[in-house]
Scaffold this active site. Structure first.
Site, PDB file in Angstrom:
ATOM      1  N   HIS A 191     -40.199 -14.334  34.583  1.00  0.00           N
ATOM      2  CA  HIS A 191     -39.866 -13.463  33.450  1.00  0.00           C
ATOM      3  C   HIS A 191     -39.775 -12.041  33.987  1.00  0.00           C
ATOM      4  CE1 HIS A 191     -40.379 -12.181  29.068  1.00  0.00           C
ATOM      5  NE2 HIS A 191     -40.489 -11.052  29.745  1.00  0.00           N
ATOM      6  N   CYS A 194     -41.950  -4.172  26.932  1.00  0.00           N
ATOM      7  CA  CYS A 194     -43.386  -4.203  26.653  1.00  0.00           C
ATOM      8  C   CYS A 194     -43.790  -2.958  25.864  1.00  0.00           C
ATOM      9  CB  CYS A 194     -44.169  -4.264  27.965  1.00  0.00           C
ATOM     10  SG  CYS A 194     -45.962  -4.188  27.756  1.00  0.00           S
ATOM     11  N   ASP A 248     -39.952 -11.465  22.079  1.00  0.00           N
ATOM     12  CA  ASP A 248     -40.164 -10.378  23.031  1.00  0.00           C
ATOM     13  C   ASP A 248     -39.112  -9.293  22.858  1.00  0.00           C
ATOM     14  OD1 ASP A 248     -41.236  -8.938  25.093  1.00  0.00           O
ATOM     15  OD2 ASP A 248     -40.538 -10.242  26.686  1.00  0.00           O
TER      16      ASP A 248
END
Length: 314
Positions: free
Chosen positions: A216, A249, A23
């Protein structure tokens, strides 16, 4: 668990999964070489983690940064007992992952609770994704892998705004019915607030008592640690974070900011919460990442270092 649920003098303990190698790396503008990735993951392995997210089986043209996932999996050298996790977007990705089954223990499937985000992220509706999840879940369990799941945009969507909590928990139940033993709830673009987090995890723990629930959080709006505090006070004992506060993201652009592992660990240790991690070694790995990337990272602990005292457990 909350203070009221603990025996007098019992120390709290949490589990932290490091997600920086997946990530974190995926949203970095610099190309990180395979040897550098292996070096950083090995450094993290020396910090005491029991779970590290290592790679993803998304299409290489979608996230080029992660196109060397197989080489990374084969090249890392982690201590015994460290679970290696991979992220899998669909059945084709699972096909590719199972070709190197011996190099990982945990497989993670995911969906967004927001229809718009799910379509923009993986070009599928929620319904199409969950239909594939039911098929993949059976295959993952049959392979003897740990089946983990993630519900992204659990606390809000940048395209749709508020996401109803019941909608998120319904998807979590579908994952559990498909065989998932751990379900993470992603604050994908950092929209959560502590009051919302507290209410959410109290409800989630009541509804899914036999599943490990993982928090998260992203620090896009500076509330990441406050949200982690709210989650642990509500009873959550499983967290994900990224060393050096790497990543975020990719949909939409600008949604950066996983909470820094070293800041999260520092907060927990100062609260008397056990993590099993060597904070100094986590900071060393973050500083190494900073050196490899050639720029300063935003983690506070990289600059300040660990505190030099340890308070008594609460």
């Amino acid at each position: 668990m909350t203070q009221g649920n603990r025996a007098p003098g019992e120390a709290r303990r949490v589990h932290i999964r490091e997600v920086g190698p997946r990530d974190g790396f995926q949203n970095e503008p610099e190309t990180i070489s395979t040897p550098d990735k292996i070096e950083l993951i090995n450094a993290l392995g020396r910090a005491g983690y029991t779970r590290i997210e290592v790679a993803s089986f998304v299409r290489p043209d979608v996230i080029p940064q992660l196109s060397d996932g197989v080489e990374v999996l084969k090249g890392i050298d982690l201590p015994a007992g460290v679970e290696r996790m991979v992220l899998i977007p669909n059945s084709r990705g699972l096909d590719n992952a199972l070709k190197v089954r011996e190099f990982f223990e945990d497989a993670t499937l995911f969906v967004s609770a927001s229809q718009t985000h799910n379509k923009k992220n993986i070009n599928r509706t929620i319904e199409e994704t969950m239909a594939d999840v039911r098929v993949m879940g059976k295959r993952i369990v049959a392979e003897g892998l740990k089946f983990c799941a993630v519900v992204a945009t659990s606390f809000g969507c940048p395209f749709e705004g508020k996401v109803p909590m019941e909608q998120v928990l319904d998807l979590a139940e579908e994952f559990a019915e498909a065989g998932a033993t751990e379900i993470g709830f992603g604050d994908t673009t950092g929209m959560a607030n502590p009051a919302q987090v507290s209410q959410f995890f109290e409800a989630a723990l009541e509804r899914l008592p036999h599943v490990e629930l993982t928090a998260h959080f992203h620090n896009t709006r500076g509330q990441g640690l406050a949200n982690a505090y709210a989650a642990i006070e509500a009873g959550c004992t499983s967290f994900e974070s990224s060393f050096g506060e790497l990543g975020g993201c990719p949909v939409p652009a600008g949604s950066t900011g996983n909470i820094a592992t070293e800041d999260l660990v520092s907060m927990f240790h100062e609260m008397g919460v056990e993590t099993g991690l060597d904070l100094g070694k986590v900071i060393e790995a973050a500083r190494e990442a900073q050196s490899i990337l050639g720029r300063k990272l935003t983690s506070h602990s990289i600059v300040a270092g660990p505190v030099l005292w340890t308070p008594a457990a609460s």
